[in-house]
Design a protein around this motif. Structure first.
Motif, mmCIF file in Angstrom:
data_model
loop_
_atom_site.group_PDB
_atom_site.id
_atom_site.type_symbol
_atom_site.label_atom_id
_atom_site.label_comp_id
_atom_site.label_asym_id
_atom_site.label_seq_id
_atom_site.Cartn_x
_atom_site.Cartn_y
_atom_site.Cartn_z
ATOM 1 N N SER A 273 30.301 35.364 54.215
ATOM 2 C CA SER A 273 29.743 34.090 54.691
ATOM 3 C C SER A 273 29.653 34.086 56.215
ATOM 4 O O SER A 273 28.666 33.603 56.786
ATOM 5 C CB SER A 273 30.588 32.915 54.196
ATOM 6 N N THR A 274 30.670 34.673 56.894
ATOM 7 C CA THR A 274 30.616 34.761 58.355
ATOM 8 C C THR A 274 29.454 35.640 58.793
ATOM 9 O O THR A 274 28.694 35.286 59.720
ATOM 10 C CB THR A 274 31.944 35.354 58.895
ATOM 11 N N ILE A 275 29.288 36.766 58.109
ATOM 12 C CA ILE A 275 28.172 37.662 58.437
ATOM 13 C C ILE A 275 26.845 36.957 58.199
ATOM 14 O O ILE A 275 25.897 37.070 59.002
ATOM 15 C CB ILE A 275 28.268 38.965 57.621
ATOM 16 N N LYS A 276 26.769 36.191 57.113
ATOM 17 C CA LYS A 276 25.531 35.472 56.797
ATOM 18 C C LYS A 276 25.223 34.427 57.872
ATOM 19 O O LYS A 276 24.074 34.290 58.327
ATOM 20 C CB LYS A 276 25.678 34.801 55.432
ATOM 21 N N GLU A 277 26.276 33.683 58.283
ATOM 22 C CA GLU A 277 26.077 32.672 59.328
ATOM 23 C C GLU A 277 25.631 33.319 60.634
ATOM 24 O O GLU A 277 24.709 32.832 61.299
ATOM 25 C CB GLU A 277 27.381 31.897 59.550
ATOM 26 N N ASN B 221 22.096 34.439 60.335
ATOM 27 C CA ASN B 221 21.175 33.300 60.434
ATOM 28 C C ASN B 221 21.057 32.821 61.887
ATOM 29 O O ASN B 221 19.943 32.532 62.362
ATOM 30 C CB ASN B 221 21.636 32.155 59.540
ATOM 31 N N SER B 222 22.216 32.731 62.585
ATOM 32 C CA SER B 222 22.155 32.284 63.983
ATOM 33 C C SER B 222 21.417 33.303 64.848
ATOM 34 O O SER B 222 20.631 32.932 65.740
ATOM 35 C CB SER B 222 23.558 32.026 64.533
ATOM 36 N N ASN B 223 21.632 34.609 64.548
ATOM 37 C CA ASN B 223 20.896 35.637 65.300
ATOM 38 C C ASN B 223 19.400 35.567 65.016
ATOM 39 O O ASN B 223 18.574 35.770 65.918
ATOM 40 C CB ASN B 223 21.436 37.035 64.973
ATOM 41 N N LYS B 224 19.062 35.274 63.752
ATOM 42 C CA LYS B 224 17.640 35.112 63.427
ATOM 43 C C LYS B 224 17.037 33.953 64.211
ATOM 44 O O LYS B 224 15.914 34.051 64.732
ATOM 45 C CB LYS B 224 17.456 34.866 61.922
ATOM 46 N N GLU B 225 17.774 32.842 64.313
ATOM 47 C CA GLU B 225 17.284 31.685 65.074
ATOM 48 C C GLU B 225 17.118 32.039 66.545
ATOM 49 O O GLU B 225 16.114 31.666 67.174
ATOM 50 C CB GLU B 225 18.254 30.507 64.910
#
Length: 196
Positions: free
Chosen positions: A138-142, A145-149
């Motif tokens: 979940s941390t990696i996913k977050e 996602n933040s890196n994608k943003e």
């Protein structure tokens, strides 16, 4: 039954031989009277009316042939004792086997309890690892996602910068034109103010 018939036949033959000797009378010469190897044998006769099962002979007479002692009461007593001994031996061996099985069963149950505890500890550690793994994912996913943003924001800014760069030459030419105008205005003499 056959042994009894053989016994009866032999006894009858001996009785017949003794009866013939008795009819002849005493021998003329008493041979063996002075002979120490000579032995006087007394034969006993049994009536045919007497029952076959009665074996009682007079005490002073010696039986011609003794039958093997196969007393059914003694045999059944011996058989009963042997059977009881076998039953006791079988019961004792069953008790010993049962004790061994119970000992092995208790050892196995203790080993199974230890194994159960170990499996329980492993399952707890597996659950903890799964929780940590889920938290890590979940941390990696977050972060992804933040890196994608952030990447999208940078892309947008780069696109805006590209648009500004495209408009920059026209802006520069406009600025140059304005600067020329200003320099030309500065080069031209300004009219002198008239005094009145």
């Amino acid at each position: 039954m056959e042994t009894e018939e053989i016994y009866m036949n032999q006894e009858l033959k001996m009785q017949a031989a003794a009866f013939k000797d008795k009819k002849k009378g005493p021998p003329d010469c008493k041979e063996g009277a002075d002979d120490p190897a000579y032995e006087n044998i007394t034969l006993t006769f049994r009536n045919r009316d007497q029952s076959k099962s009665s074996h009682s002979l007079p005490k002073n007479k010696v039986p011609v042939r003794s039958r093997p002692s196969s007393d059914p009461a003694q045999f059944s007593h011996w058989l009963h004792r042997a059977m009881m001994s076998l039953h006791i031996l079988l019961a004792l061996s069953c008790v010993v086997l049962l004790a061994l099985v119970l000992m092995k069963n208790s050892e196995l149950s203790q080993e199974l309890l230890v194994l159960k505890r170990e499996i329980w500890n492993v399952s707890i550690s597996v659950r903890e690892c799964q929780k940590e793994q889920k938290a890590g994912w979940s941390t990696i996913k977050e972060r992804t996602n933040s890196n994608k943003e952030l990447i999208e924001m940078v892309k947008n800014k780069v696109q805006e910068g590209n648009l500004k760069l495209r408009t920059l030459p026209t802006d520069l030419t406009n600025i140059r034109n304005e600067l020329r105008k200003i320099t030309e205005m500065l080069k031209t003499p300004s009219p002198k103010p008239t005094t009145k």
